[in-house]
Design an enzyme around this catalytic site. Structure first.
Site, PDB file in Angstrom:
ATOM      1  N   GLN A   1       4.547   9.045   7.441  1.00 22.55           N
ATOM      2  CA  GLN A   1       3.680   9.949   6.688  1.00 22.55           C
ATOM      3  C   GLN A   1       4.098  11.397   6.916  1.00 22.55           C
ATOM      4  O   GLN A   1       4.116  12.198   5.985  1.00 22.55           O
ATOM      5  CB  GLN A   1       2.218   9.735   7.102  1.00 22.55           C
ATOM      6  CG  GLN A   1       1.710   8.364   6.694  1.00 22.55           C
ATOM      7  CD  GLN A   1       0.271   8.100   7.119  1.00 22.55           C
ATOM      8  OE1 GLN A   1      -0.326   8.902   7.826  1.00 22.55           O
ATOM      9  NE2 GLN A   1      -0.262   6.971   6.689  1.00 22.55           N
TER      10      GLN A   1
ATOM     11  N   LYS B   1       0.838  -1.207   0.000  1.00 21.27           N
ATOM     12  CA  LYS B   1       0.000   0.000   0.000  1.00 21.27           C
ATOM     13  C   LYS B   1       0.874   1.259   0.000  1.00 21.27           C
ATOM     14  O   LYS B   1       0.660   2.166  -0.798  1.00 21.27           O
ATOM     15  CB  LYS B   1      -0.925  -0.042   1.231  1.00 21.27           C
ATOM     16  CG  LYS B   1      -1.922   1.081   1.314  1.00 21.27           C
ATOM     17  CD  LYS B   1      -3.137   0.678   2.122  1.00 21.27           C
ATOM     18  CE  LYS B   1      -2.917   0.715   3.619  1.00 21.27           C
ATOM     19  NZ  LYS B   1      -2.783   2.092   4.167  1.00 21.27           N
ATOM     20  N   SER B   2       1.865   1.300   0.875  1.00 18.09           N
ATOM     21  CA  SER B   2       2.723   2.493   0.978  1.00 18.09           C
ATOM     22  C   SER B   2       3.435   2.756  -0.347  1.00 18.09           C
ATOM     23  O   SER B   2       3.528   3.898  -0.807  1.00 18.09           O
ATOM     24  CB  SER B   2       3.786   2.283   2.064  1.00 18.09           C
ATOM     25  OG  SER B   2       3.171   2.175   3.317  1.00 18.09           O
TER      26      SER B   2
ATOM     27  N   ASP C   1       1.676  -1.519  11.817  1.00 18.11           N
ATOM     28  CA  ASP C   1       0.407  -1.987  11.250  1.00 18.11           C
ATOM     29  C   ASP C   1       0.147  -3.458  11.557  1.00 18.11           C
ATOM     30  O   ASP C   1      -0.968  -3.953  11.342  1.00 18.11           O
ATOM     31  CB  ASP C   1       0.396  -1.770   9.732  1.00 18.11           C
ATOM     32  CG  ASP C   1       0.346  -0.283   9.376  1.00 18.11           C
ATOM     33  OD1 ASP C   1      -0.087   0.521  10.223  1.00 18.11           O
ATOM     34  OD2 ASP C   1       0.747   0.072   8.254  1.00 18.11           O
TER      35      ASP C   1
ATOM     36  N   GLY D   1      -5.315   7.686   5.230  1.00 21.39           N
ATOM     37  CA  GLY D   1      -4.391   8.559   5.953  1.00 21.39           C
ATOM     38  C   GLY D   1      -3.144   8.857   5.137  1.00 21.39           C
ATOM     39  O   GLY D   1      -2.623   9.972   5.157  1.00 21.39           O
TER      40      GLY D   1
ATOM     41  N   LYS E   1      -4.865   5.469  14.339  1.00 24.95           N
ATOM     42  CA  LYS E   1      -5.028   4.781  13.059  1.00 24.95           C
ATOM     43  C   LYS E   1      -6.499   4.845  12.618  1.00 24.95           C
ATOM     44  O   LYS E   1      -7.258   5.646  13.138  1.00 24.95           O
ATOM     45  CB  LYS E   1      -4.530   3.335  13.176  1.00 24.95           C
ATOM     46  CG  LYS E   1      -3.045   3.246  13.510  1.00 24.95           C
ATOM     47  CD  LYS E   1      -2.187   3.834  12.409  1.00 24.95           C
ATOM     48  CE  LYS E   1      -0.730   3.858  12.772  1.00 24.95           C
ATOM     49  NZ  LYS E   1       0.096   4.603  11.825  1.00 24.95           N
TER      50      LYS E   1
HETATM   51  C1  S3P Z   1       2.395   4.662   6.231  1.00 26.92           C
HETATM   52  C2  S3P Z   1       2.938   4.958   7.454  1.00 26.92           C
HETATM   53  C3  S3P Z   1       2.357   4.485   8.720  1.00 26.92           C
HETATM   54  C4  S3P Z   1       1.435   3.298   8.514  1.00 26.92           C
HETATM   55  C5  S3P Z   1       0.478   3.510   7.379  1.00 26.92           C
HETATM   56  C6  S3P Z   1       1.227   3.766   6.080  1.00 26.92           C
HETATM   57  C7  S3P Z   1       3.018   5.220   5.012  1.00 26.92           C
HETATM   58  O1  S3P Z   1       1.592   5.539   9.292  1.00 26.92           O
HETATM   59  O2  S3P Z   1       0.727   3.022   9.705  1.00 26.92           O
HETATM   60  O3  S3P Z   1      -0.337   2.360   7.195  1.00 26.92           O
HETATM   61  O4  S3P Z   1       2.701   4.765   3.894  1.00 26.92           O
HETATM   62  O5  S3P Z   1       3.858   6.129   5.148  1.00 26.92           O
HETATM   63  P1  S3P Z   1       2.276   6.687  10.209  1.00 26.92           P
HETATM   64  O6  S3P Z   1       3.232   7.434   9.390  1.00 26.92           O
HETATM   65  O7  S3P Z   1       1.112   7.523  10.673  1.00 26.92           O
HETATM   66  O8  S3P Z   1       2.923   5.948  11.341  1.00 26.92           O
END
Ligand code: S3P
Length: 432
Positions: A170, A23-24, A316, A95, A343
């Site tokens: 993020q 996903k990221s 996660d 998010g 989350k």
């Molecule tokens: C992500 C970072 C994480 C993770 C999210 C995806 C990303 O969140 O929990 O599912 O793609 O950079 P945080 O940066 O809020 O920890």
């Protein structure tokens, strides 16, 4: 409300699976493809709702993006081609879209309105609006810009030296993306390393970014060149089947082409520490990202303590780790994980509530949970809280529960794993 009746598994699990794309990495591939010049081809893209939000956001700014299931073609024309959208941008439940996109929008000379669903509208955005305002963006919204919907007037940004107060990839990525569009060199200091896909992919698109100690530096106003991105399988999705293979007696599974970036593999370390039988084969690097196949077999587990630096490497995966801990011998303590409260839902509360309903001995702490292992799980009616990872954790728990589990509100699983139940069916024999 969607409802799924899950019967206890009467067999073991066996076979091979290729889990959906990370996903990221999928989000970032669309973002960089849209900022770059030329045609970016993305394969094994995560065809889930969250990543569609990122595609739609860039389409709204005039980027031509073709999509054929998991194959994406982005016709990038550079940063200056991004236009002011006619309508507010819907970020849905995502998010990552929200935080990373805010970094990009801040550096564009336009006005934007962004909004999300009920869950996203409760999640903190000040963690990005604070540094982005320092760089010169005008961001406003409910509670002084802490909550969506937000209005952004972007423009000419100044570089900053920012030390992130939260352990969040993020936040780091939002500032780095704004830094890419800003004047001068922007630095982000993070005391605890978080996932580094933004940094790795930026290099893949011909950009320059350096890391010295815990300081990451990016030079502004670089132009990026289109790239080919093969998205690795998502270790956060594989995690559910790693747990299933470990928990269901007699099981043996191979999960193919899973991303093994060291900033993401905390769950493998924890599983090994708990006594799970794991093997990694065919390890290689694709587009700067480590990948490999993971072999997992049923094993008995012992409790452990999970805290400190490892937390961002498995943030996660903590819901499914909690399920594993409920079946392990002895106590498991999870600490330093207060980020779980921010989350898709408050995951400390949701995990404790759902696992307790299923018969686990688990209690919440301010920044984690304590699980006394060895409980037998029973059937119950449990809700996903609209959170994909809670939904999948419950589905895996149902495999080893003594009675029927009714999972309500399960459609959210499509956010990160649209074929989750089909894949579960593939490796088992008595699921309907
Ligand atoms: C992500 C970072 C994480 C993770 C999210 C995806 C990303 O969140 O929990 O599912 O793609 O950079 P945080 O940066 O809020 O920890």
């Amino acid at each position: 409300m969607s409802k799924k009746v899950l019967e206890p598994l009467k067999s073991s699990l066996s076979g091979e699976l290729t889990v959906p794309g990370d996903k990221s990495i999928s989000h970032r591939a669309v973002i960089f493809g849209s900022l770059a010049e030329g045609t970016t081809e993305i394969t094994h893209f995560l065809d889930g709702e969250d990543c569609m939000r990122t595609i739609d956001a860039f389409r709204a700014m005039g980027v031509e993006i073709e999509k054929d299931n998991q194959k994406i073609v982005v016709h990038g024309q550079g940063i200056s081609s991004l236009a002011e959208p006619e309508q507010p941008i819907n970020l849905g439940n995502s998010g990552t879209t929200a935080r990373l996109l805010l970094g990009v929008l801040s550096g564009l000379p336009h006005h934007f309105v962004v909004y999300g669903d009920e869950s996203l509208s409760r999640r903190p955005m000040d963690r990005v609006s604070i540094p982005l305002r320092k760089m010169g963006a005008e961001i406003d919204g409910r509670e002084n810009g802490r909550l969506l919907p937000l209005a952004v007037r972007g423009g000419s940004l100044q570089n900053i030296a920012y030390e992130t107060p939260v352990k969040s990839a993020q936040v780091k990525s939002a500032v780095l993306l704004a830094g890419l569009l800003a004047e001068g060199t922007t630095t982000v200091t993070e005391k605890t390393t978080t996932r580094d896909h933004t940094e790795t992919m930026l290099r893949g698109f011909g950009g320059e970014i350096t890391k010295q100690g815990d300081v990451i530096s990016i030079t502004g106003r670089q132009s990026l060149k289109a790239a080919k991105v093969e998205v690795p399988g998502d270790i956060s999705s594989a995690a559910f089947f790693l747990a299933a293979g470990t928990l269901v007696p007699g099981s043996k599974l191979i999960l193919k082409k899973v991303g093994l970036n060291p900033t993401r593999t905390g769950m493998l370390d924890v599983l090994t520490d708990m006594g799970a039988r794991l093997d990694i084969i065919n390890q290689r690097t694709v587009g700067g990202e480590a990948i490999g196949d993971i072999l997992v077999e049923y094993s008995s587990l012992k409790g452990t303590t999970i805290e400190g630096e490892i937390i961002p490497r498995l943030i996660d995966e903590l819901p499914i780790v909690a399920l594993l801990a409920s079946r392990a011998e002895g106590e498991t303590i999870i600490r330093d994980a207060e980020e779980l409260r921010y989350k898709e839902t408050d995951r400390i509360a949701a995990v404790v509530d759902t696992l307790a309903s299923l018969g686990a001995d688990i209690s919440a702490t301010e920044d984690g949970m304590v699980i006394n292992g060895g409980s037998s799980l029973r059937g119950a009616v449990v809700d996903s809280y609209g959170d994909h990872r809670i939904g999948m954790m419950i589905a895996i728990a149902s495999l080893i529960a003594s009675g029927q589990v009714v999972l309500t509100n399960h459609s959210c699983i499509g956010i990160s794993y649209p074929d989750f139940f089909a894949d579960l069916q593939k490796i088992s024999t008595n699921l309907s």
